[in-house]
Design an enzyme around this catalytic site. Structure first.
Site, PDB file in Angstrom:
ATOM      1  N   HIS A 112     -58.051 -36.330  19.976  1.00 23.83           N
ATOM      2  CA  HIS A 112     -58.798 -36.014  21.198  1.00 23.83           C
ATOM      3  C   HIS A 112     -58.911 -37.194  22.150  1.00 23.83           C
ATOM      4  O   HIS A 112     -59.304 -37.015  23.304  1.00 23.83           O
ATOM      5  CB  HIS A 112     -60.187 -35.470  20.847  1.00 23.83           C
ATOM      6  CG  HIS A 112     -60.651 -34.404  21.790  1.00 23.83           C
ATOM      7  ND1 HIS A 112     -61.698 -33.554  21.522  1.00 23.83           N
ATOM      8  CD2 HIS A 112     -60.201 -34.029  23.024  1.00 23.83           C
ATOM      9  CE1 HIS A 112     -61.875 -32.720  22.530  1.00 23.83           C
ATOM     10  NE2 HIS A 112     -60.988 -32.986  23.459  1.00 23.83           N
ATOM     11  N   ASP A 139     -65.866 -28.403  20.874  1.00 25.21           N
ATOM     12  CA  ASP A 139     -65.761 -29.493  19.907  1.00 25.21           C
ATOM     13  C   ASP A 139     -66.975 -29.460  18.987  1.00 25.21           C
ATOM     14  O   ASP A 139     -68.074 -29.075  19.402  1.00 25.21           O
ATOM     15  CB  ASP A 139     -65.724 -30.828  20.670  1.00 25.21           C
ATOM     16  CG  ASP A 139     -65.097 -31.971  19.891  1.00 25.21           C
ATOM     17  OD1 ASP A 139     -65.210 -31.977  18.653  1.00 25.21           O
ATOM     18  OD2 ASP A 139     -64.513 -32.861  20.529  1.00 25.21           O
ATOM     19  N   HIS A 141     -67.973 -32.316  17.918  1.00 29.28           N
ATOM     20  CA  HIS A 141     -68.493 -33.647  18.210  1.00 29.28           C
ATOM     21  C   HIS A 141     -68.607 -33.840  19.722  1.00 29.28           C
ATOM     22  O   HIS A 141     -67.853 -33.243  20.492  1.00 29.28           O
ATOM     23  CB  HIS A 141     -67.562 -34.728  17.645  1.00 29.28           C
ATOM     24  CG  HIS A 141     -67.208 -34.506  16.203  1.00 29.28           C
ATOM     25  ND1 HIS A 141     -66.145 -33.705  15.819  1.00 29.28           N
ATOM     26  CD2 HIS A 141     -67.771 -34.981  15.057  1.00 29.28           C
ATOM     27  CE1 HIS A 141     -66.073 -33.695  14.489  1.00 29.28           C
ATOM     28  NE2 HIS A 141     -67.046 -34.448  14.003  1.00 29.28           N
ATOM     29  N   ASP A 143     -68.133 -36.809  21.302  1.00 26.21           N
ATOM     30  CA  ASP A 143     -67.165 -37.822  21.754  1.00 26.21           C
ATOM     31  C   ASP A 143     -67.724 -38.687  22.876  1.00 26.21           C
ATOM     32  O   ASP A 143     -67.023 -39.050  23.826  1.00 26.21           O
ATOM     33  CB  ASP A 143     -65.855 -37.169  22.188  1.00 26.21           C
ATOM     34  CG  ASP A 143     -65.135 -36.503  21.019  1.00 26.21           C
ATOM     35  OD1 ASP A 143     -65.478 -36.812  19.858  1.00 26.21           O
ATOM     36  OD2 ASP A 143     -64.243 -35.681  21.252  1.00 26.21           O
ATOM     37  N   HIS A 156     -60.904 -41.685  19.330  1.00 24.61           N
ATOM     38  CA  HIS A 156     -61.074 -40.250  19.593  1.00 24.61           C
ATOM     39  C   HIS A 156     -62.543 -39.859  19.663  1.00 24.61           C
ATOM     40  O   HIS A 156     -62.845 -38.707  20.002  1.00 24.61           O
ATOM     41  CB  HIS A 156     -60.306 -39.400  18.569  1.00 24.61           C
ATOM     42  CG  HIS A 156     -60.876 -39.360  17.185  1.00 24.61           C
ATOM     43  ND1 HIS A 156     -60.500 -38.421  16.259  1.00 24.61           N
ATOM     44  CD2 HIS A 156     -61.766 -40.166  16.548  1.00 24.61           C
ATOM     45  CE1 HIS A 156     -61.156 -38.625  15.125  1.00 24.61           C
ATOM     46  NE2 HIS A 156     -61.916 -39.678  15.278  1.00 24.61           N
ATOM     47  N   ASP A 246     -60.732 -28.767  20.952  1.00 20.96           N
ATOM     48  CA  ASP A 246     -60.595 -29.500  19.697  1.00 20.96           C
ATOM     49  C   ASP A 246     -60.663 -28.484  18.565  1.00 20.96           C
ATOM     50  O   ASP A 246     -61.612 -27.696  18.478  1.00 20.96           O
ATOM     51  CB  ASP A 246     -61.737 -30.524  19.580  1.00 20.96           C
ATOM     52  CG  ASP A 246     -61.586 -31.463  18.398  1.00 20.96           C
ATOM     53  OD1 ASP A 246     -61.209 -30.994  17.305  1.00 20.96           O
ATOM     54  OD2 ASP A 246     -61.880 -32.667  18.555  1.00 20.96           O
ATOM     55  N   ASP A 248     -61.505 -28.742  15.620  1.00 22.02           N
ATOM     56  CA  ASP A 248     -62.687 -28.783  14.761  1.00 22.02           C
ATOM     57  C   ASP A 248     -63.894 -28.083  15.388  1.00 22.02           C
ATOM     58  O   ASP A 248     -64.961 -27.993  14.763  1.00 22.02           O
ATOM     59  CB  ASP A 248     -63.023 -30.202  14.313  1.00 22.02           C
ATOM     60  CG  ASP A 248     -63.560 -31.122  15.404  1.00 22.02           C
ATOM     61  OD1 ASP A 248     -64.207 -30.642  16.361  1.00 22.02           O
ATOM     62  OD2 ASP A 248     -63.350 -32.348  15.291  1.00 22.02           O
ATOM     63  N   GLU A 291     -56.368 -32.288  17.810  1.00 23.41           N
ATOM     64  CA  GLU A 291     -56.925 -32.466  16.464  1.00 23.41           C
ATOM     65  C   GLU A 291     -56.476 -31.401  15.477  1.00 23.41           C
ATOM     66  O   GLU A 291     -57.146 -31.148  14.475  1.00 23.41           O
ATOM     67  CB  GLU A 291     -58.456 -32.550  16.509  1.00 23.41           C
ATOM     68  CG  GLU A 291     -59.002 -33.686  17.355  1.00 23.41           C
ATOM     69  CD  GLU A 291     -58.830 -35.076  16.732  1.00 23.41           C
ATOM     70  OE1 GLU A 291     -58.324 -35.167  15.588  1.00 23.41           O
ATOM     71  OE2 GLU A 291     -59.206 -36.067  17.406  1.00 23.41           O
TER      72      GLU A 291
END
Length: 329
Positions: A112, A139, A141, A143, A156, A246, A248, A291
């Protein structure tokens, strides 16, 4: 490029011109394997899947860049900074060129960190063409780490902070302006793993965020309705919608092939609704897919799921449905 409002049939989407850009690196990630993501998407037949929807697809192949040196954190708190800068510059230049050709870029990562390059290019293009940029960030996360706050030094985990002008100077200025875009342009959806420093950063920046608790309480439909406010109807024709997806974001029970999985993410139907509602706006103009880690996958099932979701993003639906706006790129 403009697609007049109509239904999602293949004949009506035939004028969408998309370019696949493979960026095979995991230099910004904590685990090896995301570098194989672009080819996993090709094995899962991404291009033919889009072509069945009437999208004209051109595949640029994979860009070439520096190998992953697997360095320890340097004195500035970052790993592999020089290599990350090289790859993000490659991503920026490729995405910008595709946008200038009036085509819709699909960046296939890679980790990412690359979104700092792709979104910098989109921001530059929007400034040049007088368009308003909206970024949906799907996502687990946020980030939002900086070199000073990152617990790992992995790049990332820093692209949002960098795009908001708070990352490494060279990365923050990649779009030709610092910040590349205002924090108000972002909307993050699906968060469920956020560092303490990132929580403070989100609050200070005033980022629009719908974490998994919001999705649980409101439902995906209401979350997406709020996230997509202003992207259809009168006054929305100048909006450029960028989706940074992403893998995830998805619950690892349905998408194991990613390097930083977090339990409790959107299920299959929630993810499909998310993509379908984005498609309904008719505003999608650029896309990151990042990702995807086939080294951690099971028989490429995550890549196949991603292709299924991207088909929904480009208009595949059970029934014919109206499109609220025109596709702009």
């Amino acid at each position: 490029m403009t697609m007049e409002p109509n239904d999602h049939s293949a004949s009506e989407t035939a004028r969408i011109q998309a370019t696949l850009i493979g960026i095979p690196t995991d230099v910004g990630a904590s685990r090896l394997g995301a570098a194989m993501g672009p080819d996993a998407l090709r094995v899962a037949q991404l291009a033919p899947a889009l072509e069945r929807l009437g999208v004209a697809v051109h595949d640029l192949g994979n860009l070439a860049g520096p190998p992953n040196p697997r360095n320890e954190r340097d004195t500035e708190g970052m790993r592999n900074l020089a290599e990350c800068l090289d790859w993000t510059q490659l991503a920026h230049d490729a995405v910008l060129q595709v946008l200038q050709q009036d085509r819709l870029p699909i960046m296939m990562g890679g980790d990412h960190m690359l979104a700092a390059g792709s979104i910098s290019a989109v921001a530059r293009h929007c400034r040049a063409t007088g368009r308003r940029l909206r970024v949906l960030w799907l996502d687990a996360h946020s980030d939002c780490n900086t070199p000073q706050s990152s617990p790992t030094g992995n790049m990332h985990g820093m692209p949002v902070a960098s795009l908001c002008g708070l990352g490494p100077a060279a990365l923050a200025a990649l779009s030709g302006a610092t910040p590349a875009l205002p924090a108000s342009a972002f909307c993050q959806i699906g968060l469920r793993s956020v560092d303490e420093s990132e929580k403070r950063m989100i609050d200070e920046l005033g980022l629009e965020v719908y974490d998994m608790r919001a999705i649980d309480e409101l439902g995906m439909r209401e979350v997406m309705r709020r996230a997509l406010t202003g992207l259809s109807g009168p006054g929305s024709s100048d909006v450029h919608l960028h989706l940074s997806f992403d893998v995830d974001f998805l619950d690892p029970d349905i998408a194991p092939g990613t390097g930083t999985p977090v339990r409790g993410g959107p299920n299959y139907r929630e993810a499909q609704l998310c993509m379908e509602m984005i498609a309904d706006t008719g505003r999608l103009a650029s896309l990151d897919i990042v990702e995807l880690n086939p080294a951690l996958d099971v028989r490429n099932q995550t890549a196949e799921l991603v292709v299924d979701l991207v088909q929904s993003l480009f208009g595949q639906s059970t029934l014919m449905r109206p499109v609220a706006g025109a596709v702009q790129c």
